[in-house]
Scaffold this active site. Sequence first.
Site, PDB file in Angstrom:
ATOM      1  N   ASP A 119       0.845  -1.190   0.000  1.00 34.65           N
ATOM      2  CA  ASP A 119       0.000   0.000   0.000  1.00 34.65           C
ATOM      3  C   ASP A 119       0.881   1.241   0.000  1.00 34.65           C
ATOM      4  OD1 ASP A 119       0.891   0.010   2.688  1.00 34.65           O
ATOM      5  OD2 ASP A 119      -0.862  -1.128   3.281  1.00 34.65           O
ATOM      6  N   ASP A 131      10.330   2.809  13.013  1.00 32.17           N
ATOM      7  CA  ASP A 131      10.987   1.673  13.660  1.00 32.17           C
ATOM      8  C   ASP A 131      12.389   1.380  13.118  1.00 32.17           C
ATOM      9  OD1 ASP A 131       9.765   0.827  11.319  1.00 32.17           O
ATOM     10  OD2 ASP A 131       8.612  -0.802  12.225  1.00 32.17           O
ATOM     11  N   ASP A 163       1.436   4.873   1.640  1.00 31.60           N
ATOM     12  CA  ASP A 163       1.068   5.779   2.724  1.00 31.60           C
ATOM     13  C   ASP A 163       1.714   7.136   2.488  1.00 31.60           C
ATOM     14  OD1 ASP A 163      -0.348   3.773   3.964  1.00 31.60           O
ATOM     15  OD2 ASP A 163       1.343   3.128   5.201  1.00 31.60           O
TER      16      ASP A 163
END
Length: 411
Positions: free
Chosen positions: A57, A136, A59
């Site tokens: 996807d 992260d 983002d």
Amino acid sequence: MIPDLPVILKRDQHPISRRQIDDDCLKVLYRLQRNGFKGYLVGGSVRDLLLGRSPKDFDIGTDATPNQIKRLFRNCFLVGRRFRLAHIRFAGNKIIEVATFRREVTPEELPEDPREHLHFVQNLFGTPQEDAYRRDFTINALFYNIEDFSIIDHIGGLADLEQRKIRVIGDPMVRFVEDPVRMLRALEFAARLDFSLCENIFPAIATHKDLLTTAAPARVREEIMALFRYGIAAPVLRQCRELGMLPHLLAGYPGTDEGIAMLKQVDDRTRRGTNIDESFALAALYLRLFMDSCPPQRTTAITVALQAANEILTPHCRHFSIAAGIRIHARDLLVGCFRLARGRGQRGEQKFLRHPVTATALELFSLWSEVRRDLKPLRKEWTAIIRPSTQTPHSPARRKRKRRRKTPQPQ
Ligand code: ATP
Ligand code: MG
């Protein structure tokens, strides 16, 4: 050698072309830009495009606040309580997620009155650089800027992509305490991309692995299912076992060699293009334990198998709040395997052959017979009389869009 940051790659210095970016995503980026806001492609999509993979996807990150985004797009809905995200909806149930750049919050910063925390966090926005730092891993913190089609790297993600390394942003000892699910995500990305883990990840996991029990079960459940959908359950759960994470992740799962060998079969099936749902994954996960707890002898009654399956699946499903329908389907698959392993000629065989779950149980049993080769003749016998289930092939990388926080809760 650490490069001067940020590293900015101009359009002619990287391979990402707009043709690879989803049309609706481009529309959103351009509209943000036309209205004076920054429009960046962020996260996994930039990483995947740079690796020549097709992103799951797309983002978007922006300096527009959630309310400003809402004013720009009629088809926009704000979601999330703590972190307000904009979901822009397009035809075919497509959702493009747009998030305002934010930064990490330190506990000291929070207002004294806990009632004000939510309002404070909701309105805590940051610079693109701060946004990169709260992510992260370095390879997940790259930006693609629609203004000049450049790639912006605030953290060293480009170098790590080059060296195929999973590096935690900041100190893993700290970042894993902030959000223990990152330990699992580190192993997951290493397996998915065939990257190696930076050395400092291992002592941090050794120190903080027990914190996994404090992670929100819904998030652990989501990441475990991701392992199955990407066909990496066997290597990642084996590594979790070796690193002592398993009891904190899946309390009832023993992770024996045979159990992991079964997951390898399941992974291969997924990689061949068969969709995996959660009940199949659950049944595969616990099949070995189930067969041990209720050996399929001809004299063993179905009620015994049903009870054994329930005893194994119920604690798992309760902990992860898994719907009864999924649990019952997983139970029927286990009991179906039990029936298949008992052999032909048992009472109720005709009814069993007509049951809708039987073909899928046979699929599971066939995978199991690759581990327990002595079951192969039985598999052959059943295959001759059971029609295959009508599984539709799919692309292994597809999965349902998540709606969840992208940053951990402040402590
Ligand atoms: P995938 O291909 O699985 O979607 P992804 O990198 O896009 O990979 P997501 O789980 O969709 O992973 O998260 C999107 C981005 O949000 C990540 O790339 C990362 O920058 C950030 N993110 C996700 N989870 C965390 C976390 N636990 N802590 C910090 N940042 C996170
Ligand atoms: Mg993603």
